[in-house]
Design a protein around this motif. Structure first.
Motif, mmCIF file in Angstrom:
data_model
loop_
_atom_site.group_PDB
_atom_site.id
_atom_site.type_symbol
_atom_site.label_atom_id
_atom_site.label_comp_id
_atom_site.label_asym_id
_atom_site.label_seq_id
_atom_site.Cartn_x
_atom_site.Cartn_y
_atom_site.Cartn_z
ATOM 1 N N ALA A 149 9.917 -22.896 -0.331
ATOM 2 C CA ALA A 149 9.935 -24.354 -0.341
ATOM 3 C C ALA A 149 8.961 -24.950 -1.350
ATOM 4 C CB ALA A 149 9.617 -24.882 1.057
ATOM 5 N N GLY A 150 8.153 -24.103 -1.981
ATOM 6 C CA GLY A 150 7.183 -24.585 -2.963
ATOM 7 C C GLY A 150 5.975 -25.252 -2.342
ATOM 8 N N LEU A 151 5.700 -24.940 -1.074
ATOM 9 C CA LEU A 151 4.558 -25.515 -0.382
ATOM 10 C C LEU A 151 3.295 -24.714 -0.683
ATOM 11 C CD1 LEU A 151 6.215 -26.178 3.091
ATOM 12 C CD2 LEU A 151 5.950 -27.776 1.178
ATOM 13 N N ALA A 152 2.155 -25.357 -0.488
ATOM 14 C CA ALA A 152 0.877 -24.677 -0.700
ATOM 15 C C ALA A 152 0.710 -23.571 0.346
ATOM 16 C CB ALA A 152 -0.263 -25.679 -0.600
ATOM 17 N N ILE A 153 0.249 -22.417 -0.125
ATOM 18 C CA ILE A 153 0.047 -21.266 0.759
ATOM 19 C C ILE A 153 -1.389 -20.803 0.625
ATOM 20 C CG2 ILE A 153 0.830 -18.946 1.378
ATOM 21 C CD1 ILE A 153 3.413 -19.509 -0.092
ATOM 22 N N SER A 154 -2.025 -20.503 1.723
ATOM 23 C CA SER A 154 -3.391 -20.006 1.701
ATOM 24 C C SER A 154 -3.475 -18.709 0.900
ATOM 25 C CB SER A 154 -3.889 -19.754 3.129
ATOM 26 O OG SER A 154 -5.091 -19.019 3.121
ATOM 27 N N VAL A 155 -4.548 -18.580 0.122
ATOM 28 C CA VAL A 155 -4.727 -17.363 -0.678
ATOM 29 C C VAL A 155 -4.893 -16.148 0.214
ATOM 30 C CG1 VAL A 155 -5.694 -18.538 -2.689
ATOM 31 C CG2 VAL A 155 -7.213 -17.819 -0.830
ATOM 32 N N ASN A 156 -5.251 -16.380 1.468
ATOM 33 C CA ASN A 156 -5.410 -15.270 2.418
ATOM 34 C C ASN A 156 -4.107 -14.912 3.111
ATOM 35 O OD1 ASN A 156 -8.228 -15.043 1.980
ATOM 36 N ND2 ASN A 156 -8.579 -16.795 3.346
ATOM 37 N N THR A 157 -3.037 -15.655 2.802
ATOM 38 C CA THR A 157 -1.741 -15.407 3.426
ATOM 39 C C THR A 157 -0.794 -14.682 2.482
ATOM 40 O OG1 THR A 157 -1.980 -17.366 4.805
ATOM 41 C CG2 THR A 157 0.238 -16.474 4.553
ATOM 42 N N TRP A 158 -0.673 -15.166 1.231
ATOM 43 C CA TRP A 158 0.211 -14.510 0.257
ATOM 44 C C TRP A 158 -0.618 -13.499 -0.538
ATOM 45 C CZ3 TRP A 158 5.479 -15.152 -0.071
ATOM 46 C CH2 TRP A 158 6.114 -14.455 -1.104
ATOM 47 N N LEU A 159 -0.710 -12.295 -0.018
ATOM 48 C CA LEU A 159 -1.528 -11.248 -0.626
ATOM 49 C C LEU A 159 -0.690 -10.158 -1.289
ATOM 50 C CD1 LEU A 159 -4.216 -10.805 2.181
ATOM 51 C CD2 LEU A 159 -4.427 -12.110 0.058
ATOM 52 N N ILE A 160 0.601 -10.189 -1.070
ATOM 53 C CA ILE A 160 1.464 -9.132 -1.580
ATOM 54 C C ILE A 160 1.531 -9.202 -3.105
ATOM 55 C CG2 ILE A 160 3.618 -10.467 -1.463
ATOM 56 C CD1 ILE A 160 4.936 -7.886 -0.341
ATOM 57 N N PRO A 161 1.529 -8.059 -3.803
ATOM 58 C CA PRO A 161 1.669 -8.083 -5.265
ATOM 59 C C PRO A 161 3.089 -8.449 -5.680
ATOM 60 C CG PRO A 161 1.597 -5.826 -4.462
ATOM 61 C CD PRO A 161 1.290 -6.706 -3.286
ATOM 62 N N ASP A 162 3.288 -8.719 -6.966
ATOM 63 C CA ASP A 162 4.623 -9.082 -7.453
ATOM 64 C C ASP A 162 5.641 -7.975 -7.186
ATOM 65 O OD1 ASP A 162 3.725 -11.510 -8.309
ATOM 66 O OD2 ASP A 162 3.653 -11.002 -10.430
ATOM 67 N N TYR A 163 5.211 -6.718 -7.283
ATOM 68 C CA TYR A 163 6.097 -5.579 -7.000
ATOM 69 C C TYR A 163 5.405 -4.625 -6.040
ATOM 70 C CZ TYR A 163 9.580 -6.571 -10.638
ATOM 71 O OH TYR A 163 10.581 -7.137 -11.390
ATOM 72 N N VAL A 164 6.186 -4.076 -5.128
ATOM 73 C CA VAL A 164 5.694 -3.015 -4.248
ATOM 74 C C VAL A 164 6.558 -1.775 -4.464
ATOM 75 C CG1 VAL A 164 4.733 -4.550 -2.512
ATOM 76 C CG2 VAL A 164 7.118 -3.854 -2.322
#
Length: 199
Positions: A149-164
């Motif tokens: 949705a393009g909403l602000a996300i806490s830096v402590n929430t979206w921790l996954i790298p671009d690729y796994v």
């Protein structure tokens, strides 16, 4: 036949006093007679329906201490080749390819997994662990919806790298290893819909 230059021997760091590994590169005439006489080969692919080959990504071979002892850049068909010795190793993949493929369908797919109605496979679960807690939860699904949705996300929430990438633990003993294939997904692309472009 005699060799008159280091380049003909294809030895990395032939006279490095700080790190004298003397490791023969792939194609070296002394490779099969050297300490580094094993090879590990395989493909790196995106885990979509087409099994898209991931070219130009780096595959690292790490020893039991976590040190990188060999590395390889995948070719146009996603193939890599590493030199090794007998021992225990882990394969690690790095890439700077563009991230993509995440949509509302991924959020719905993750909710299905959490509800137990349509479970994700192992690489899909890695792609869904948004907060890197090693456990899929409603928090991951919420962060995914916020990202879409393009909403602000806490830096402590979206921790996954671009690729796994799925990790491979290998035991090399007496012979080379082939078909050591590695699957990857973009972080959040749990339904594996993305098709990465060649770079």
């Amino acid at each position: 036949a005699p060799y008159s230059a280091n380049s003909q021997m294809m030895i990395s760091n032939p006279f490095s006093l700080t790190s004298p590994d003397f490791m023969p590169l792939v194609g070296s005439p002394v490779l099969q007679s050297s300490y580094w006489s094993r090879t590990i080969t395989g493909k790196v692919i995106y885990a979509n329906a087409a099994s898209t080959a991931l070219n130009g990504v780096t595959v690292e071979l790490k020893n039991a201490s976590g040190e990188v002892v060999s590395s390889s850049l995948t070719n146009a068909t996603g193939d890599y080749s590493l030199s090794a010795i007998d021992g225990l190793f882990t394969l690690n993949v790095k890439t700077s390819k563009a991230w993509g493929g995440v949509s509302i369908s991924d959020a719905l797919r993750l909710r299905q997994h959490l509800a137990g109605t349509n479970l994700l496979n192992s690489i899909g679960q890695l792609a869904g662990d948004i907060n890197q807690s090693l456990n899929l939860s409603v928090s991951d699904a919420l962060a995914l919806r916020q990202k879409i949705a393009g909403l602000a996300i806490s830096v402590n929430t979206w921790l996954i790298p671009d690729y796994v990438f799925g990790s491979l633990n290998l035991s090399v003993s007496g012979s080379s290893l082939s078909n050591q294939n590695i699957q990857g997904l973009c972080g959040g692309d749990v339904n594996a819909s993305y098709v990465p472009v060649s770079k």
